[in-house]
Scaffold this motif. Structure first.
Motif, PDB file in Angstrom:
ATOM      1  N   LEU A 124      35.668  44.633 -12.416  1.00  0.00           N
ATOM      2  CA  LEU A 124      36.663  44.597 -13.484  1.00  0.00           C
ATOM      3  C   LEU A 124      36.046  44.882 -14.848  1.00  0.00           C
ATOM      4  O   LEU A 124      36.557  45.700 -15.616  1.00  0.00           O
ATOM      5  CB  LEU A 124      37.366  43.240 -13.496  1.00  0.00           C
ATOM      6  N   TRP A 125      34.942  44.216 -15.154  1.00  0.00           N
ATOM      7  CA  TRP A 125      34.299  44.460 -16.444  1.00  0.00           C
ATOM      8  C   TRP A 125      33.701  45.861 -16.487  1.00  0.00           C
ATOM      9  O   TRP A 125      33.718  46.513 -17.534  1.00  0.00           O
ATOM     10  CB  TRP A 125      33.202  43.420 -16.683  1.00  0.00           C
ATOM     11  N   ASP A 126      33.161  46.321 -15.372  1.00  0.00           N
ATOM     12  CA  ASP A 126      32.484  47.627 -15.366  1.00  0.00           C
ATOM     13  C   ASP A 126      33.426  48.767 -15.708  1.00  0.00           C
ATOM     14  O   ASP A 126      33.050  49.702 -16.426  1.00  0.00           O
ATOM     15  CB  ASP A 126      31.871  47.878 -13.983  1.00  0.00           C
ATOM     16  N   VAL A 127      34.654  48.723 -15.179  1.00  0.00           N
ATOM     17  CA  VAL A 127      35.564  49.858 -15.327  1.00  0.00           C
ATOM     18  C   VAL A 127      36.489  49.717 -16.528  1.00  0.00           C
ATOM     19  O   VAL A 127      37.327  50.606 -16.743  1.00  0.00           O
ATOM     20  CB  VAL A 127      36.402  50.041 -14.046  1.00  0.00           C
ATOM     21  N   SER A 128      36.369  48.636 -17.305  1.00  0.00           N
ATOM     22  CA  SER A 128      37.317  48.446 -18.403  1.00  0.00           C
ATOM     23  C   SER A 128      36.666  48.193 -19.752  1.00  0.00           C
ATOM     24  O   SER A 128      37.314  48.400 -20.788  1.00  0.00           O
ATOM     25  CB  SER A 128      38.254  47.271 -18.094  1.00  0.00           C
ATOM     26  N   ARG A 129      35.398  47.773 -19.786  1.00  0.00           N
ATOM     27  CA  ARG A 129      34.816  47.332 -21.054  1.00  0.00           C
ATOM     28  C   ARG A 129      33.634  48.176 -21.524  1.00  0.00           C
ATOM     29  O   ARG A 129      32.959  47.800 -22.481  1.00  0.00           O
ATOM     30  CB  ARG A 129      34.349  45.873 -20.914  1.00  0.00           C
ATOM     31  N   TYR A 130      33.400  49.309 -20.888  1.00  0.00           N
ATOM     32  CA  TYR A 130      32.214  50.095 -21.240  1.00  0.00           C
ATOM     33  C   TYR A 130      32.545  51.538 -21.565  1.00  0.00           C
ATOM     34  O   TYR A 130      31.817  52.448 -21.195  1.00  0.00           O
ATOM     35  CB  TYR A 130      31.187  50.020 -20.109  1.00  0.00           C
ATOM     36  N   GLY A 131      33.645  51.772 -22.246  1.00  0.00           N
ATOM     37  CA  GLY A 131      33.931  53.096 -22.764  1.00  0.00           C
ATOM     38  C   GLY A 131      34.705  53.986 -21.805  1.00  0.00           C
ATOM     39  O   GLY A 131      35.045  53.598 -20.682  1.00  0.00           O
ATOM     40  N   PRO A 132      34.986  55.217 -22.232  1.00  0.00           N
ATOM     41  CA  PRO A 132      35.818  56.126 -21.419  1.00  0.00           C
ATOM     42  C   PRO A 132      35.117  56.610 -20.151  1.00  0.00           C
ATOM     43  O   PRO A 132      35.785  57.080 -19.232  1.00  0.00           O
ATOM     44  CB  PRO A 132      36.103  57.290 -22.375  1.00  0.00           C
ATOM     45  N   ARG A 133      33.797  56.536 -20.082  1.00  0.00           N
ATOM     46  CA  ARG A 133      33.057  56.972 -18.897  1.00  0.00           C
ATOM     47  C   ARG A 133      32.649  55.781 -18.027  1.00  0.00           C
ATOM     48  O   ARG A 133      31.617  55.807 -17.350  1.00  0.00           O
ATOM     49  CB  ARG A 133      31.818  57.763 -19.307  1.00  0.00           C
ATOM     50  N   SER A 134      33.486  54.747 -18.024  1.00  0.00           N
ATOM     51  CA  SER A 134      33.137  53.533 -17.298  1.00  0.00           C
ATOM     52  C   SER A 134      33.038  53.776 -15.802  1.00  0.00           C
ATOM     53  O   SER A 134      32.115  53.283 -15.137  1.00  0.00           O
ATOM     54  CB  SER A 134      34.166  52.437 -17.588  1.00  0.00           C
ATOM     55  N   MET A 135      33.974  54.533 -15.236  1.00  0.00           N
ATOM     56  CA  MET A 135      33.970  54.742 -13.791  1.00  0.00           C
ATOM     57  C   MET A 135      32.760  55.562 -13.348  1.00  0.00           C
ATOM     58  O   MET A 135      32.148  55.259 -12.315  1.00  0.00           O
ATOM     59  CB  MET A 135      35.266  55.434 -13.368  1.00  0.00           C
ATOM     60  N   THR A 136      32.400  56.584 -14.112  1.00  0.00           N
ATOM     61  CA  THR A 136      31.215  57.375 -13.772  1.00  0.00           C
ATOM     62  C   THR A 136      29.949  56.528 -13.834  1.00  0.00           C
ATOM     63  O   THR A 136      29.093  56.590 -12.940  1.00  0.00           O
ATOM     64  CB  THR A 136      31.101  58.575 -14.714  1.00  0.00           C
ATOM     65  N   GLN A 137      29.824  55.724 -14.870  1.00  0.00           N
ATOM     66  CA  GLN A 137      28.671  54.841 -14.983  1.00  0.00           C
ATOM     67  C   GLN A 137      28.681  53.775 -13.898  1.00  0.00           C
ATOM     68  O   GLN A 137      27.611  53.353 -13.414  1.00  0.00           O
ATOM     69  CB  GLN A 137      28.653  54.194 -16.371  1.00  0.00           C
TER      70      GLN A 137
END
Length: 413
Positions: A124-137
């Motif tokens: 949840l935090w990974d895909v929502s709180r780390y910018g527009p490229r969250s899913m790639t990261q």
């Protein structure tokens, strides 16, 4: 579903080191497990909502929380530990699946006792709180985290990857900061996509995967008002699922329990303290597909298991899959599909007229094809086996020329 009493949990986790790594939902999983190790009762609402407290049910706050600063930022830390003479349970709060903080956690494992069971989730935090490229990261960090876990943890450690539970369409509370509230409607789809990447990569590293998203996809009425967290009954069911998976991996059989008279069976505590006798194995119907199948089906032999308070040898470990004929034998369950669970006459424990009618129907099927699986143990994650080291990527999409949503304009009559 297999249910556990406090005495059974103590016996199952005797002299075991259990580590839970994840977000606030995994913190509630830790709290319910600590409570279940001490008494047969559910968490209260205040216990579920509290975070960073100095003590919870005889555990202690090791790092972060009230010892430093309570906040909703990505740098928040919280380490809890429950320790007795024969049990050790520890929790690490993380906001990213791989970071420098995860490396410090792995350093703790290398310096101190290494865990026997590691339950982990981060999405949840990974895909929502780390910018527009969250899913790639997130996909890249998943591969980094699994590579490090596979290298640091011993092969006897049972690593269980929890898939993220479903979230609501509307999310309120302090999880999403005001500038990210517009992403609340997209987050439930991102969770499904992140679950896919996590499950595929965990399976490629031969880690165990528990699909909590599937188990609780129809339990929206048990979700809290914030759209993310869940009530105490759901967390007790999560504990039962985790413990059942651990017991099955270790070859421990939990005796079946009898529900109280007049109870619906939906409550997590509506069970008698003394389990009933284990039922005898029911004989399978005769083989309906000719003598060639009857001769090829080997006799069923149960695997050796340890029993907790059960004198009889019940071969099925609470298998919720229907018993259908297969090349492995008539008594081998068809795993991966449990749609017959609620249908009368089609269960594994009650072979009724509907099932017999299915057997008596004429079928024209080819002969059994050879089927084999590579031998490996859930706790032996391929000694000497290397991960292919891939990262799941999106398929290329062909783009149409011109501006998006361009439609031809027509003249009026």
């Amino acid at each position: 579903m297999v249910t556990f009493l406090t005495q059974e949990v103590r016996q199952l986790l005797h002299n075991k080191f259990v580590v839970i790594v994840g977000d606030s939902i995994q913190r509630a999983v830790y709290k319910d497990l600590v409570l279940l190790l001490q008494k047969d009762c559910l968490l209260s609402q205040s216990q579920l909502k509290a975070k960073g407290e100095l003590s919870f049910e005889s555990d202690c706050l090791v790092e972060g929380g009230m010892l430093s600063e309570l906040n909703n930022g990505t740098g928040y830390k919280e380490v809890r530990q429950y320790r007795t003479a024969h049990h050790l349970v520890r929790f690490y709060f993380v906001t990213r699946v791989y970071s420098a903080y995860l490396e410090s956690i792995l350093a703790d494992f290398q310096a101190g006792p290494q865990p026997d069971v590691l339950v982990m989730n981060s999405c949840l935090w990974d895909v929502s709180r780390y910018g527009p490229r969250s899913m790639t990261q997130y996909r890249t960090n998943l591969e980094k985290a699994f590579n490090r876990l596979d290298k640091v943890l011993p092969h006897t450690c049972l690593l269980l990857w929890n898939m993220t539970m479903p979230v609501s369409r509307k999310i309120i509370g302090g999880f999403l900061v005001p500038e990210l509230q517009h992403r609340s409607k997209e987050l439930r789809h991102d969770v499904i996509e992140g679950n896919f990447y996590g499950a595929v990569l965990a399976s490629s590293h031969r880690f165990d995967v528990l699909d909590l998203h599937y188990y609780f996809r129809l339990e929206a009425h048990n979700r809290c008002r914030d759209g993310i967290h869940w009530n105490e009954a759901v967390h007790r069911r999560i504990s039962h699922l985790l413990l059942a998976h651990v017991a099955d991996a270790w070859g421990v059989e939990i005796p079946e329990k009898r529900p109280l008279e007049g109870c619906s069976g939906t409550s997590a505590l509506e069970w008698v303290s003394q389990p009933g006798p284990c039922p005898e194995r029911q004989a399978a119907p005769p083989c309906p597909w000719g003598p060639e199948w009857g001769s090829s089906c080997p006799p069923w032999t149960p695997l050796p298991r340890w029993h907790l308070g059960c004198s009889s040898k019940d071969p099925a470990f609470q298998e919720d899959c229907p018993f259908l004929p297969s090349p492995a034998g008539l008594d081998a369950p068809l795993t991966g599909y449990i749609s017959f669970e609620d249908c009368p006459g089609f269960g594994a424990q009650d072979v009724g007229n509907g099932f017999l009618a299915l057997w008596d129907a004429p079928h024209t099927l080819p002969g059994p094809a050879p089927f084999s699986l590579p031998p490996w143990s859930p706790t032996q994650r391929g000694r000497g086996w290397r991960s292919p080291g891939f990262v799941m990527r999106r398929q290329p999409v062909s783009r149409r020329p011109g501006p998006p949503y361009a439609r031809p304009r027509y003249r009026c009559y």
